[in-house]
Design a protein around this motif. Structure first.
Motif, mmCIF file in Angstrom:
data_model
loop_
_atom_site.group_PDB
_atom_site.id
_atom_site.type_symbol
_atom_site.label_atom_id
_atom_site.label_comp_id
_atom_site.label_asym_id
_atom_site.label_seq_id
_atom_site.Cartn_x
_atom_site.Cartn_y
_atom_site.Cartn_z
ATOM 1 N N UNK A 250 0.819 -1.213 0.000
ATOM 2 C CA UNK A 250 0.000 0.000 0.000
ATOM 3 C C UNK A 250 0.851 1.260 0.000
ATOM 4 N N UNK A 251 1.966 1.224 0.695
ATOM 5 C CA UNK A 251 2.900 2.354 0.719
ATOM 6 C C UNK A 251 4.181 1.971 -0.020
ATOM 7 N N UNK A 252 4.945 2.982 -0.410
ATOM 8 C CA UNK A 252 6.139 2.769 -1.220
ATOM 9 C C UNK A 252 7.363 2.602 -0.321
ATOM 10 N N UNK A 253 7.942 1.406 -0.328
ATOM 11 C CA UNK A 253 9.172 1.104 0.392
ATOM 12 C C UNK A 253 10.181 0.606 -0.648
ATOM 13 N N UNK A 254 11.266 1.305 -0.898
ATOM 14 C CA UNK A 254 12.165 0.962 -2.010
ATOM 15 C C UNK A 254 12.598 -0.495 -2.051
ATOM 16 N N UNK A 255 12.855 -1.093 -0.897
ATOM 17 C CA UNK A 255 13.360 -2.465 -0.900
ATOM 18 C C UNK A 255 12.265 -3.508 -1.037
ATOM 19 N N UNK A 256 11.010 -3.158 -0.714
ATOM 20 C CA UNK A 256 9.949 -4.153 -0.632
ATOM 21 C C UNK A 256 8.820 -3.960 -1.637
ATOM 22 N N UNK A 257 8.711 -2.798 -2.256
ATOM 23 C CA UNK A 257 7.546 -2.501 -3.086
ATOM 24 C C UNK A 257 7.778 -2.635 -4.586
ATOM 25 N N UNK A 258 8.875 -3.235 -4.974
ATOM 26 C CA UNK A 258 9.153 -3.355 -6.414
ATOM 27 C C UNK A 258 8.117 -4.228 -7.119
ATOM 28 N N UNK A 259 7.542 -5.171 -6.411
ATOM 29 C CA UNK A 259 6.537 -6.041 -7.022
ATOM 30 C C UNK A 259 5.124 -5.450 -6.923
ATOM 31 N N UNK A 260 5.003 -4.240 -6.399
ATOM 32 C CA UNK A 260 3.702 -3.562 -6.276
ATOM 33 C C UNK A 260 3.812 -2.183 -6.913
ATOM 34 N N UNK A 261 3.845 -2.105 -8.240
ATOM 35 C CA UNK A 261 4.085 -0.811 -8.906
ATOM 36 C C UNK A 261 2.997 0.223 -8.643
ATOM 37 N N UNK A 262 1.791 -0.222 -8.279
ATOM 38 C CA UNK A 262 0.717 0.744 -8.031
ATOM 39 C C UNK A 262 0.994 1.600 -6.789
ATOM 40 N N UNK A 263 1.938 1.170 -5.957
ATOM 41 C CA UNK A 263 2.231 1.949 -4.754
ATOM 42 C C UNK A 263 2.867 3.299 -5.067
ATOM 43 N N UNK A 264 3.398 3.485 -6.271
ATOM 44 C CA UNK A 264 3.940 4.790 -6.644
ATOM 45 C C UNK A 264 2.852 5.865 -6.666
ATOM 46 N N UNK A 265 1.590 5.445 -6.770
ATOM 47 C CA UNK A 265 0.473 6.382 -6.760
ATOM 48 C C UNK A 265 -0.310 6.280 -5.458
ATOM 49 N N UNK A 266 -0.617 5.074 -5.007
ATOM 50 C CA UNK A 266 -1.463 4.912 -3.819
ATOM 51 C C UNK A 266 -0.799 5.429 -2.557
ATOM 52 N N UNK A 267 0.527 5.407 -2.493
ATOM 53 C CA UNK A 267 1.201 5.829 -1.267
ATOM 54 C C UNK A 267 0.972 7.296 -0.945
ATOM 55 N N UNK A 268 0.618 8.097 -1.937
ATOM 56 C CA UNK A 268 0.385 9.522 -1.700
ATOM 57 C C UNK A 268 -0.820 9.742 -0.796
ATOM 58 N N UNK A 269 -1.786 8.855 -0.832
ATOM 59 C CA UNK A 269 -3.017 9.019 -0.046
ATOM 60 C C UNK A 269 -3.022 8.084 1.157
ATOM 61 N N UNK A 270 -1.893 7.947 1.809
ATOM 62 C CA UNK A 270 -1.784 7.164 3.049
ATOM 63 C C UNK A 270 -1.055 8.018 4.080
ATOM 64 N N UNK A 271 -1.714 8.297 5.202
ATOM 65 C CA UNK A 271 -1.094 9.016 6.307
ATOM 66 C C UNK A 271 -0.919 8.065 7.476
ATOM 67 N N UNK A 272 0.195 8.186 8.188
ATOM 68 C CA UNK A 272 0.553 7.218 9.215
ATOM 69 C C UNK A 272 0.189 7.639 10.629
ATOM 70 N N UNK A 273 -0.358 8.841 10.831
ATOM 71 C CA UNK A 273 -0.793 9.244 12.173
ATOM 72 C C UNK A 273 -1.983 10.181 12.050
ATOM 73 N N UNK A 274 -2.684 10.341 13.153
ATOM 74 C CA UNK A 274 -3.944 11.084 13.149
ATOM 75 C C UNK A 274 -3.723 12.573 12.889
ATOM 76 N N UNK A 275 -2.573 13.117 13.317
ATOM 77 C CA UNK A 275 -2.301 14.544 13.107
ATOM 78 C C UNK A 275 -2.150 14.862 11.624
ATOM 79 N N UNK A 276 -1.296 14.127 10.938
ATOM 80 C CA UNK A 276 -1.099 14.379 9.509
ATOM 81 C C UNK A 276 -2.350 14.032 8.695
ATOM 82 N N UNK A 277 -3.124 13.057 9.172
ATOM 83 C CA UNK A 277 -4.372 12.719 8.480
ATOM 84 C C UNK A 277 -5.370 13.869 8.554
#
Length: 366
Positions: free
Chosen positions: A44-71
């Motif tokens: 779901x999020x872009x991690x250089x070492x782990x997300x190579x097999x999930x190319x859609x994460x280059x777009x979906x990761x933009x709409x993921x916030x990891x804490x309530x403040x930034x959300x």
């Protein structure tokens, strides 16, 4: 019944996806939480070492916030900024803008982290999560700098006053400070810088704009050649000459590589004359805004003509045939109307804050 929220379609989808993906990411990390390791959601999020097999994460990761403040900050920003820009540009152009400023900054940040890992051999760089709406937020600020470059925002009851083009640089500074805390990751600074450069480049050289309906210019043009949207305008007056000289050299290299096309003299004259309407399709919102603008202008001109005609009429009309001095009466209101229309340009903006003298002062200092 409560009033219905009038949210444009793309902005509505943006908010729903942001909330859904952020909650989903939080749920996965909560279930897999461990005190000895950091949990990442590589599909779901872009991690250089782990997300190579999930190319859609280059777009979906933009709409993921990891804490309530930034959300919360992201939701407010996308709600207000998305509504404004989508109605100004049309849903189609707004969606294209979102795709560009999401995909390119994420990809550039990905390659930068890979380069850092190659140089330092520190695996931390390739395990850094690239996520968040930072590229969208700074891109919205850049878009506002293009649409309302001369407007000033006053904060704290007049204690602090800043022009709109100053906000992207201030936002980058805030992100830099927060990147040193657990609130944001180390990739946030790269996202902010690449988001600023990508959005400005797209709006400056590639985005399609349509001329005003009163002009005889071509039906569509690309980019914005106005001096108020130069990259140096984001910086304070003392730094503008240095930034302008540096960016000019980069632009000449890009032109030599045929990556950019220099503006023609016609583009420069059109931009300086403010004849371009900052929207890219005559959608319902754009037509309504254009109709309101024309209506306000027509009422103002009519009012000026009435005042000019009253002021130019002599007190004693009986003496006119005997003393036919000066131009005929019917030509005097026209001259006064022209003078009235060319005077006080700032009143055309209504109640907004417009400081043209300040802009001229900054240009002279630069």
């Amino acid at each position: 019944m409560p009033p219905r929220l009038n949210i444009p379609p793309v902005t509505r989808v943006l908010l729903v996806v942001l909330l859904t993906q952020s909650v989903l990411s939080a749920a996965v990390r909560y279930r897999q939480w461990s005190a000895h390791s950091e949990i990442v959601v590589e599909w779901l999020t872009l991690v250089p070492q782990l997300s190579l097999f999930y190319p859609w994460t280059f777009v979906t990761t933009t709409l993921v916030e990891n804490n309530i403040l930034t959300l919360g900050i992201a939701g407010v920003t996308l709600y207000h900024g998305g509504k404004y820009l989508e109605r100004a540009w049309s849903s189609r152009e707004f969606a294209k803008f979102l795709l560009v400023v999401s995909l390119i900054p994420n990809a550039l940040c990905f390659f930068v982290l890979i380069i850092f890992f190659t140089v330092t051999r520190n695996e931390m760089w390739t395990l850094t999560t690239i996520a968040g709406t930072i590229p969208l937020q700074i891109s919205f600020l850049v878009a506002f700098s293009q649409l309302v470059p001369a407007h000033t925002v006053t904060l704290f009851r007049g204690v602090l006053s800043m022009r709109v083009p100053r906000f992207p640089l201030i936002y980058t500074g805030v992100v830099t400070i927060l990147a040193l805390t657990p609130i944001l990751t180390s990739a946030s600074l790269f996202l902010a810088v690449f988001g600023l450069i990508t959005s400005w480049t797209y709006l400056r050289f590639y985005k399609t704009v349509f001329p005003d309906l009163d002009t005889s210019q071509p039906m569509s043009m690309r980019g914005d050649a106005s001096e108020t949207f130069a990259f140096a305008e984001f910086f304070p007056a003392p730094a503008k000459p240095f930034v302008s000289a540096f960016t000019d050299q980069i632009f000449n290299v890009l032109v030599a590589m045929r990556a950019c096309t220099p503006f023609s003299q016609a583009d420069m004259s059109i931009a300086s004359g403010n004849t371009l309407l900052q929207r890219s399709a005559p959608g319902p919102g754009g037509v309504r805004a254009e109709a309101e603008r024309r209506r306000a202008l027509a009422l103002k001109v009519l009012d000026q003509r009435l005042h000019a005609a009253t002021a130019s009429t002599p007190r004693s009309q009986s003496t006119l045939p005997a003393q036919p001095s000066g131009p005929p009466i019917q030509t005097q209101p026209q001259a006064n109307v022209q003078a009235a229309m060319t005077s006080q340009p700032g009143t055309m903006l209504g109640e907004t804050s417009y400081n043209s003298d300040q802009d001229n002062g900054e240009k002279e200092n630069s």
